[in-house]
Design a protein around this motif. Structure first.
Motif, PDB file in Angstrom:
ATOM      1  N   SER A 131     124.162  -2.521  75.526  1.00 30.04           N
ATOM      2  CA  SER A 131     123.096  -1.861  75.434  1.00 30.04           C
ATOM      3  C   SER A 131     122.469  -0.998  74.583  1.00 30.04           C
ATOM      4  O   SER A 131     123.214  -0.181  74.311  1.00 30.04           O
ATOM      5  CB  SER A 131     123.100  -0.912  77.138  1.00 30.04           C
ATOM      6  OG  SER A 131     124.030  -0.359  77.198  1.00 30.04           O
ATOM      7  N   ASN A 132     121.385  -1.447  73.941  1.00 30.40           N
ATOM      8  CA  ASN A 132     120.633  -0.928  72.682  1.00 30.40           C
ATOM      9  C   ASN A 132     119.513   0.056  73.159  1.00 30.40           C
ATOM     10  O   ASN A 132     119.348   0.653  74.181  1.00 30.40           O
ATOM     11  CB  ASN A 132     120.397  -1.878  71.828  1.00 30.40           C
ATOM     12  CG  ASN A 132     119.410  -2.934  72.277  1.00 30.40           C
ATOM     13  OD1 ASN A 132     118.943  -2.796  73.663  1.00 30.40           O
ATOM     14  ND2 ASN A 132     118.827  -3.533  71.575  1.00 30.40           N
ATOM     15  N   GLY A 133     118.766   0.423  72.262  1.00 26.50           N
ATOM     16  CA  GLY A 133     117.537   1.174  72.402  1.00 26.50           C
ATOM     17  C   GLY A 133     116.501   0.774  73.330  1.00 26.50           C
ATOM     18  O   GLY A 133     115.811   1.375  74.138  1.00 26.50           O
ATOM     19  N   ASP A 134     116.283  -0.580  73.378  1.00 22.64           N
ATOM     20  CA  ASP A 134     115.461  -1.312  74.357  1.00 22.64           C
ATOM     21  C   ASP A 134     115.927  -1.162  75.775  1.00 22.64           C
ATOM     22  O   ASP A 134     115.021  -0.900  76.532  1.00 22.64           O
ATOM     23  CB  ASP A 134     115.277  -2.898  73.933  1.00 22.64           C
ATOM     24  CG  ASP A 134     114.237  -3.099  72.666  1.00 22.64           C
ATOM     25  OD1 ASP A 134     113.752  -1.927  72.174  1.00 22.64           O
ATOM     26  OD2 ASP A 134     114.329  -3.813  71.893  1.00 22.64           O
ATOM     27  N   TRP A 135     117.330  -1.591  75.970  1.00 21.79           N
ATOM     28  CA  TRP A 135     117.782  -1.358  77.309  1.00 21.79           C
ATOM     29  C   TRP A 135     117.826   0.125  77.550  1.00 21.79           C
ATOM     30  O   TRP A 135     117.459   0.287  79.037  1.00 21.79           O
ATOM     31  CB  TRP A 135     119.277  -1.951  77.175  1.00 21.79           C
ATOM     32  CG  TRP A 135     119.246  -3.134  77.322  1.00 21.79           C
ATOM     33  CD1 TRP A 135     119.549  -4.320  76.494  1.00 21.79           C
ATOM     34  CD2 TRP A 135     119.397  -3.936  78.878  1.00 21.79           C
ATOM     35  NE1 TRP A 135     119.449  -5.727  77.144  1.00 21.79           N
ATOM     36  CE2 TRP A 135     119.601  -5.286  78.766  1.00 21.79           C
ATOM     37  CE3 TRP A 135     119.249  -3.432  79.980  1.00 21.79           C
ATOM     38  CZ2 TRP A 135     119.278  -6.191  79.763  1.00 21.79           C
ATOM     39  CZ3 TRP A 135     119.361  -4.227  81.055  1.00 21.79           C
ATOM     40  CH2 TRP A 135     119.453  -5.603  80.954  1.00 21.79           C
ATOM     41  N   HIS A 150     125.489   9.308  80.253  1.00 22.55           N
ATOM     42  CA  HIS A 150     126.307   9.603  78.830  1.00 22.55           C
ATOM     43  C   HIS A 150     125.754   8.092  78.384  1.00 22.55           C
ATOM     44  O   HIS A 150     126.172   7.094  78.739  1.00 22.55           O
ATOM     45  CB  HIS A 150     127.479   9.769  79.100  1.00 22.55           C
ATOM     46  CG  HIS A 150     128.139   9.956  77.766  1.00 22.55           C
ATOM     47  ND1 HIS A 150     128.129  11.194  77.408  1.00 22.55           N
ATOM     48  CD2 HIS A 150     128.791   9.295  76.960  1.00 22.55           C
ATOM     49  CE1 HIS A 150     128.828  11.167  76.189  1.00 22.55           C
ATOM     50  NE2 HIS A 150     129.345  10.092  75.858  1.00 22.55           N
ATOM     51  N   LYS A 151     125.155   8.296  77.159  1.00 24.50           N
ATOM     52  CA  LYS A 151     124.364   7.305  76.430  1.00 24.50           C
ATOM     53  C   LYS A 151     124.933   6.892  75.068  1.00 24.50           C
ATOM     54  O   LYS A 151     125.219   8.292  74.233  1.00 24.50           O
ATOM     55  CB  LYS A 151     122.927   7.326  76.291  1.00 24.50           C
ATOM     56  CG  LYS A 151     122.234   7.452  77.597  1.00 24.50           C
ATOM     57  CD  LYS A 151     120.807   7.985  77.577  1.00 24.50           C
ATOM     58  CE  LYS A 151     119.838   8.131  78.795  1.00 24.50           C
ATOM     59  NZ  LYS A 151     118.892   8.538  78.929  1.00 24.50           N
ATOM     60  N   VAL A 152     125.459   6.012  74.696  1.00 27.63           N
ATOM     61  CA  VAL A 152     125.849   5.785  73.274  1.00 27.63           C
ATOM     62  C   VAL A 152     125.015   4.513  72.938  1.00 27.63           C
ATOM     63  O   VAL A 152     125.289   3.198  73.001  1.00 27.63           O
ATOM     64  CB  VAL A 152     127.178   5.208  73.135  1.00 27.63           C
ATOM     65  CG1 VAL A 152     127.679   5.201  71.737  1.00 27.63           C
ATOM     66  CG2 VAL A 152     128.234   6.159  73.864  1.00 27.63           C
ATOM     67  N   THR A 153     123.901   4.646  72.172  1.00 28.83           N
ATOM     68  CA  THR A 153     122.837   3.757  71.772  1.00 28.83           C
ATOM     69  C   THR A 153     123.213   3.243  70.387  1.00 28.83           C
ATOM     70  O   THR A 153     122.747   3.840  69.480  1.00 28.83           O
ATOM     71  CB  THR A 153     121.303   4.456  71.850  1.00 28.83           C
ATOM     72  OG1 THR A 153     121.371   5.040  73.178  1.00 28.83           O
ATOM     73  CG2 THR A 153     120.396   3.341  71.833  1.00 28.83           C
ATOM     74  N   LEU A 154     123.527   1.826  70.254  1.00 31.49           N
ATOM     75  CA  LEU A 154     123.873   1.358  68.958  1.00 31.49           C
ATOM     76  C   LEU A 154     123.096  -0.144  68.920  1.00 31.49           C
ATOM     77  O   LEU A 154     122.881  -0.642  70.259  1.00 31.49           O
ATOM     78  CB  LEU A 154     125.547   1.101  68.992  1.00 31.49           C
ATOM     79  CG  LEU A 154     126.020   2.303  69.007  1.00 31.49           C
ATOM     80  CD1 LEU A 154     127.511   1.725  69.000  1.00 31.49           C
ATOM     81  CD2 LEU A 154     125.742   2.905  67.740  1.00 31.49           C
ATOM     82  N   GLU A 155     122.847  -0.644  68.007  1.00 34.93           N
ATOM     83  CA  GLU A 155     122.189  -1.893  67.836  1.00 34.93           C
ATOM     84  C   GLU A 155     123.100  -3.063  67.260  1.00 34.93           C
ATOM     85  O   GLU A 155     122.739  -4.128  66.984  1.00 34.93           O
ATOM     86  CB  GLU A 155     121.010  -1.783  66.782  1.00 34.93           C
ATOM     87  CG  GLU A 155     119.994  -0.906  67.267  1.00 34.93           C
ATOM     88  CD  GLU A 155     119.182  -1.115  68.693  1.00 34.93           C
ATOM     89  OE1 GLU A 155     119.178  -2.414  68.769  1.00 34.93           O
ATOM     90  OE2 GLU A 155     118.772  -0.067  69.077  1.00 34.93           O
ATOM     91  N   MET A 160     126.614   1.674  74.531  1.00 38.15           N
ATOM     92  CA  MET A 160     127.401   1.771  76.162  1.00 38.15           C
ATOM     93  C   MET A 160     126.315   2.765  76.667  1.00 38.15           C
ATOM     94  O   MET A 160     126.166   3.735  75.930  1.00 38.15           O
ATOM     95  CB  MET A 160     128.754   1.946  76.135  1.00 38.15           C
ATOM     96  CG  MET A 160     129.688   1.165  75.383  1.00 38.15           C
ATOM     97  SD  MET A 160     131.268   1.536  75.564  1.00 38.15           S
ATOM     98  CE  MET A 160     131.742   1.293  77.158  1.00 38.15           C
ATOM     99  N   HIS A 161     126.077   2.446  78.147  1.00 37.61           N
ATOM    100  CA  HIS A 161     125.409   3.422  78.651  1.00 37.61           C
ATOM    101  C   HIS A 161     126.128   3.659  80.022  1.00 37.61           C
ATOM    102  O   HIS A 161     126.311   2.762  80.725  1.00 37.61           O
ATOM    103  CB  HIS A 161     123.823   3.005  79.107  1.00 37.61           C
ATOM    104  CG  HIS A 161     123.038   3.264  77.862  1.00 37.61           C
ATOM    105  ND1 HIS A 161     123.217   2.455  76.828  1.00 37.61           N
ATOM    106  CD2 HIS A 161     121.917   4.020  77.446  1.00 37.61           C
ATOM    107  CE1 HIS A 161     122.425   2.649  75.703  1.00 37.61           C
ATOM    108  NE2 HIS A 161     121.772   3.837  76.034  1.00 37.61           N
TER     109      HIS A 161
END
Length: 359
Positions: A131-135, A150-155, A160-161
């Motif tokens: 799951s990235n920024g769009d998700w 808890h969000k780990v936003t990677l492209e 992981m979210h």
């Protein structure tokens, strides 16, 4: 017909032997994923062999039967033919809790199908991978119902979210073997006063298109196993393991962590690839401690990803010690092996882009 038969016999033998070779290269690790398919094909070719006229046929038939029994001995443990005791919820147990774990596939833009799936099943907790920024933006609509996040936003397809209705006392992100492969650790407390630890993982797979070896995957998973081993709280580790439960590294994970594989005596729960049922592998795994009892573990409907989501229903019971017999501990040699694999994983240089685009 004879030539075709021989080609299949040789191929099945090679695919059976390769995973026994102690190498981390993907060539030796990938055949483990196809053990179910290899077993079925072995049976088909064995039946096919009865229609071939050759004086050597029985030697090859015996070899095929040996291959079938070898794989079947492992796989039967992940079916209902392998009898294990079922445990009932009692007045000493927690209320039932539910979670969904889903590799959403970063390039899947059908966000509403996943959102509707969450609304339909109403899990207490859900975890997304890739799951990235769009998700993250798309899932904001669910944040009112899931106030703990808890969000780990990677492209790079390793974002992981984590979303929870249950109170989260503490949550953190770990980077055990590389600074672009996160794991999420969350400490939760239910309304009826039960605490447990939820670990979400998604290490990279060994494959010809991704990582050349399984070193990072195995090092990451065994780092998690080492961390949760001494926890006194109940523990759940879930996610896209990019591994199968019967592989050497999964067995080592289970023994190192002192956790239980709920698939034993239950089902394969195959998740990937979502579109091809006959080529589907059980690589989205789950392990749990002895005081967590699984009521349901199954896949849900496809929402546009290449993985099927996993749904789990469980309860906690500190007064029931009947699952202790399912816990296996690593011996000194296996502990040393796990430490070596962790160090190799940290040294391995992954070949991942910061931003990944769809091919």
């Amino acid at each position: 017909m004879w030539e075709i038969y021989l080609v299949f016999v040789v191929l099945l033998l090679i695919l059976t032997v390769l995973p026994k070779i102690p190498s981390s290269h993907w060539i030796f690790r990938v055949p483990d994923f196809g053990k179910i398919q290899i077993t079925y094909i072995t049976l088909i070719i064995f039946i096919f062999g009865f229609f071939i006229n050759s004086k050597y046929i029985w030697y090859y038939q015996a070899l095929l039967l040996t291959i079938f029994i070898y794989h079947g001995f492992t796989l039967i443990k992940y079916t209902k033919f392998y009898k294990i005791k079922r445990h009932q919820q009692t007045k000493n147990s927690s209320k039932k809790q539910h979670f969904i774990s889903a590799n959403v596939y970063q390039f899947n833009k059908d966000y509403n199908r996943f959102i509707n799936l969450i609304k339909k099943y109403q899990p207490d907790v859900f975890l997304t991978m890739e799951s990235n920024g769009d998700w993250e933006k798309a899932l904001q609509i669910l944040e009112k119902d899931y106030p703990y996040q808890h969000k780990v936003t990677l492209e790079n397809t390793y974002g992981m979210h984590f979303y929870s209705k249950i109170e989260v006392a503490d949550a953190k992100t770990h980077y055990f073997v590389a600074d672009d492969i996160p794991s999420i650790e969350a400490h939760l407390k239910t309304k009826d006063g039960y605490e447990f630890v939820f670990f979400g993982v998604h290490p990279p797979p060994p494959s010809p298109t991704e990582e050349e070896t399984s070193k990072e995957r195995d090092g990451d998973l065994l780092s998690v196993a080492k961390r949760v081993k001494d926890y006194t709280k109940p523990v759940i580790v879930v996610g896209d393991f990019n591994n199968v439960a019967w592989s050497r590294s999964s067995v080592l994970f289970r023994k190192t962590s002192h956790l239980i594989d709920p698939r034993v005596g239950y089902a394969f729960v195959s998740t990937f690839h979502a579109k091809y049922k006959l080529l589907r592998f059980p690589i989205d795994l789950m392990f749990h401690s002895e005081d967590i009892f699984i009521e349901q573990l199954k896949t849900l409907e496809n929402f546009g990803s290449d993985h099927l989501p996993v749904y789990c229903e469980f309860f906690i019971d500190h007064h029931n010690d009947e699952q202790e017999e399912h816990v296996e501990a690593a011996d000194a040699e296996e502990i040393a092996e796990a430490e070596e694999i962790i160090e190799e994983g940290k040294k391995e240089e992954g070949e991942r882009d910061v931003v990944v685009t769809e091919d």
